[in-house]
Design a protein around this motif. Sequence first.
Motif, PDB file in Angstrom:
ATOM      1  N   LEU A   1       0.818  -1.213   0.000  1.00  0.00           N
ATOM      2  CA  LEU A   1       0.000   0.000   0.000  1.00  0.00           C
ATOM      3  C   LEU A   1       0.851   1.262   0.000  1.00  0.00           C
ATOM      4  O   LEU A   1       0.390   2.335  -0.433  1.00  0.00           O
TER       5      LEU A   1
ATOM      6  N   ALA B   1      -9.288   1.721  -3.090  1.00  0.00           N
ATOM      7  CA  ALA B   1      -8.724   1.108  -1.889  1.00  0.00           C
ATOM      8  C   ALA B   1      -9.492  -0.161  -1.510  1.00  0.00           C
ATOM      9  O   ALA B   1      -8.903  -1.184  -1.110  1.00  0.00           O
TER      10      ALA B   1
ATOM     11  N   LEU C   1      -8.275  -0.624   6.237  1.00  0.00           N
ATOM     12  CA  LEU C   1      -7.362   0.490   5.941  1.00  0.00           C
ATOM     13  C   LEU C   1      -7.855   1.741   6.659  1.00  0.00           C
ATOM     14  O   LEU C   1      -9.034   2.098   6.580  1.00  0.00           O
TER      15      LEU C   1
ATOM     16  N   VAL D   1      -4.577   5.216  -3.403  1.00  0.00           N
ATOM     17  CA  VAL D   1      -5.661   4.610  -2.618  1.00  0.00           C
ATOM     18  C   VAL D   1      -6.218   5.579  -1.589  1.00  0.00           C
ATOM     19  O   VAL D   1      -7.353   5.430  -1.139  1.00  0.00           O
TER      20      VAL D   1
ATOM     21  N   ARG E   1       1.195   2.672  -3.373  1.00  0.00           N
ATOM     22  CA  ARG E   1      -0.035   3.053  -4.054  1.00  0.00           C
ATOM     23  C   ARG E   1      -0.620   4.280  -3.364  1.00  0.00           C
ATOM     24  O   ARG E   1      -1.572   4.206  -2.589  1.00  0.00           O
TER      25      ARG E   1
END
Length: 476
Positions: free
Chosen positions: A55, A68, A85, A61, A58
């Motif tokens: 993550l 996400a 998350l 997201v 990225r």
Amino acid sequence: MNRLRYRLLLLGIAPLFVILLVVIFASSSLLRSQVILSNLLNDYSRQALLASELLANRPDVWQNRRLAQDILIRMAEIIPTRLILFDPQGELIASSDSGDALLIGTRFEFPNTNDAFSQGNIVLAQVGNDEGLLAPIRDSLNNLQGYIFLSTPFAEFTRRTTTLVWILLLTGGAGLLLGVLLALGLTQDIERPLKHLSQTAYTLALGIAPPQPIPEDGPQELKLLARTFNAFLERLQTLETSRKRLLANLVHELGTPLGALISAVQALLSGAAEETALRDELLQGMDQELRRLKRLTDELTHLHNQAFGAFELHYQTIHPTEWLSAFLAPWAQAAREKHQQWQVELSDNLPSLNADADRLAQALGNIIHNAIRYTPSGGKITIQAFADEVHFHFIVCDNGPGISPDEQSLIFEPFQRGSTAQRFPQGMGLGLTIARDLIHAHGGHIEIESIPGRGSCFKVRLPLHKSDPNAESQDR
């Protein structure tokens, strides 16, 4: 707990029970904390680290919550657990579990995690009712972008380990119960012969009933104890039989001469003393009966001394040739009175012998008396005496009825009389017993060789230089 078997059972089971409990709880605790929990925590920590690294690459997201959500769902296929998350403020922005859709946008507090996150560590945290690992997500400049939460089955693990403890307890309890049953059987094997022993001893002490031998079973030590007790019981029964036989013999042996003496005294008081021939005959008969009583009292005295340990020998130097000549003269006369052949064979130059002359004369006299009694008129009695380097040998042979092989093993026992002796009711059956005891006291040995119908030979062997134990104790 007054029973021996239950005390033995407690002695064996109590330590085992305590050890079993300690082992169960120690092993379950060790298994949970040191093995399973540690491995599980390491696995989920690596998965949390992997998710945070994926993550971190990225950044989009954080601007697109639907993206996400899709990424977390795809990651859940690789990391088979619930993924959530959070943004840096703790707001839930996506979850791999569709059941968390209503929680999106909810802010959660993560207490006591700032210091840990400042070091970049993965920490244990609780989100709602779920417990798991919370890992920070940082960009290439080490700026905090958010958090990834991995739900871990620690609660399920705790439940399963609790179940494991119960399984161990149940299996351990079953094993303990089996051990108790086995121990009950083993303790019963120990208790049974001891119970028989105590009951038989109690019966013997009270004289309630004739005691019976106890079974010789159980462990080796208890078998030996039972065998010893049975031997003791057999010895007691033998002594009781001997006591009854002794009383019966005493009544007979005392009654016969006393009756004859009373009759002779009454005859003398009635005028028989006036007739010289009749008086002499009565007096001679009285003398024989008194000698018989004297011999009886000598035998009883020996029996008493043997029972109470008052048996003593007074050693002196004996010259066998001279001593035997004087000792055998009265017995030769007794044999001639029964019209028996009397033959004496003495070796020349017999060495001196260290012995108690009176006791030795009593022992050898009992053997000769036995030969004269059972040899019929016209029979032959042979006396032999010789010596080797260390022993003096004295042999008495007759051609009387002999003794059967079965009776030869019992002939030296007190009150034992062979079948031939039943035709000669006089005596208490102690003569050969006394002879054996006196010869053994001198350190010698006696044995018999006999053929039924052809006669018997009694062989005596004595050490030439037997020392006087009383003199040795005085010298010390």
